[in-house]
Design an enzyme around this catalytic site. Sequence first.
Site, mmCIF file in Angstrom:
data_model
loop_
_atom_site.group_PDB
_atom_site.id
_atom_site.type_symbol
_atom_site.label_atom_id
_atom_site.label_comp_id
_atom_site.label_asym_id
_atom_site.label_seq_id
_atom_site.Cartn_x
_atom_site.Cartn_y
_atom_site.Cartn_z
ATOM 1 N N MET A 295 -3.818 -7.230 -7.182
ATOM 2 C CA MET A 295 -3.298 -8.417 -7.872
ATOM 3 C C MET A 295 -4.376 -9.263 -8.559
ATOM 4 O O MET A 295 -4.084 -10.363 -9.014
ATOM 5 C CB MET A 295 -2.511 -9.287 -6.884
ATOM 6 N N GLY B 296 0.779 -1.243 0.000
ATOM 7 C CA GLY B 296 0.000 0.000 0.000
ATOM 8 C C GLY B 296 0.806 1.286 0.000
ATOM 9 O O GLY B 296 0.284 2.344 0.379
ATOM 10 N N GLU C 32 7.215 6.087 -8.594
ATOM 11 C CA GLU C 32 5.781 5.770 -8.683
ATOM 12 C C GLU C 32 4.969 6.710 -7.801
ATOM 13 O O GLU C 32 3.904 7.194 -8.192
ATOM 14 C CB GLU C 32 5.515 4.326 -8.234
ATOM 15 N N LEU D 16 -9.589 -7.675 -13.239
ATOM 16 C CA LEU D 16 -11.017 -7.350 -13.290
ATOM 17 C C LEU D 16 -11.606 -7.803 -14.631
ATOM 18 O O LEU D 16 -10.931 -7.745 -15.667
ATOM 19 C CB LEU D 16 -11.207 -5.840 -13.111
ATOM 20 N N ASN E 88 1.758 3.005 -2.587
ATOM 21 C CA ASN E 88 1.113 3.932 -3.538
ATOM 22 C C ASN E 88 -0.193 4.467 -2.962
ATOM 23 O O ASN E 88 -0.529 5.633 -3.168
ATOM 24 C CB ASN E 88 0.862 3.247 -4.887
ATOM 25 N N HIS F 157 2.122 0.631 -13.097
ATOM 26 C CA HIS F 157 2.908 -0.579 -13.371
ATOM 27 C C HIS F 157 4.392 -0.210 -13.358
ATOM 28 O O HIS F 157 4.787 0.812 -13.926
ATOM 29 C CB HIS F 157 2.507 -1.148 -14.733
ATOM 30 N N ASP G 259 -2.187 -4.759 -18.379
ATOM 31 C CA ASP G 259 -1.151 -3.723 -18.530
ATOM 32 C C ASP G 259 -1.058 -3.185 -19.964
ATOM 33 O O ASP G 259 0.029 -2.845 -20.444
ATOM 34 C CB ASP G 259 0.229 -4.269 -18.104
ATOM 35 N N ASN H 81 -4.246 2.350 -13.572
ATOM 36 C CA ASN H 81 -3.330 1.453 -12.849
ATOM 37 C C ASN H 81 -1.905 1.984 -12.949
ATOM 38 O O ASN H 81 -1.582 2.747 -13.861
ATOM 39 C CB ASN H 81 -3.392 0.062 -13.504
#
Length: 193
Positions: free
Chosen positions: A95, A20, A179, A98, A22, A114, A150, A112
């Site tokens: 992880m 967590g 990030e 969807l 991010n 990556h 991705d 998202n």
Amino acid sequence: MNQSPGNNKISTAIFISGRGSNLKSLVNFSKKKTSPIHINLIISNTKKAKGLKYADLNKIQKKIINFKKKNSAEKNILNMLNKKKINFICLAGFMKVLSKKFISKFPGKIINIHPSLLPKYKGLNTHLRVLQNNEKFSGCTVHHVNKHIDAGEIIMQKKIKISKNETVNSLSKKILMEEHKLYPKAISKVFLV
Ligand code: GRF
């Protein structure tokens, strides 16, 4: 676009599965005046996600959803999202993949982060593969989520140079710091703040 009661910001949910970091950076960002988002919900597919502590620390509602049955998991999530009038979703180390059906309910509204320079190194173990291929650069990407992993439209990227003697550990630390800066910037870009 629906906005959460009491402020003009976009009602946002963050989906996590682990550490967590991010999420932490997005929570801090969301508290700034200039942030377009307000975080109203944190979803995790596991109660073991360390990042859930940021929900408690910041008094943000959290929900743990078991993904053993993906269909009903997604129905549960959709109910929660509707209740909280969520209309923007940030995946942050989530992880689970969807479904196309779920994604289609939020067109252009799921993003998202990556840890690679997409379209290179989609999927897992990116840093190891980058080093094995003797790449000179790596980085991170914020992108829209579509039905392919991705592979959605890129919103923003940050490129970093790989040092001599770089290890998976040193590279992942270096990229993670980027990030934390890139994700808020990319969100601002999405809403053209
Ligand atoms: C990050 O490297 C992110 O890019 C990837 O998963 C990791 C999550 O880390 N999708 P954290 O849980 O945000 O600390």
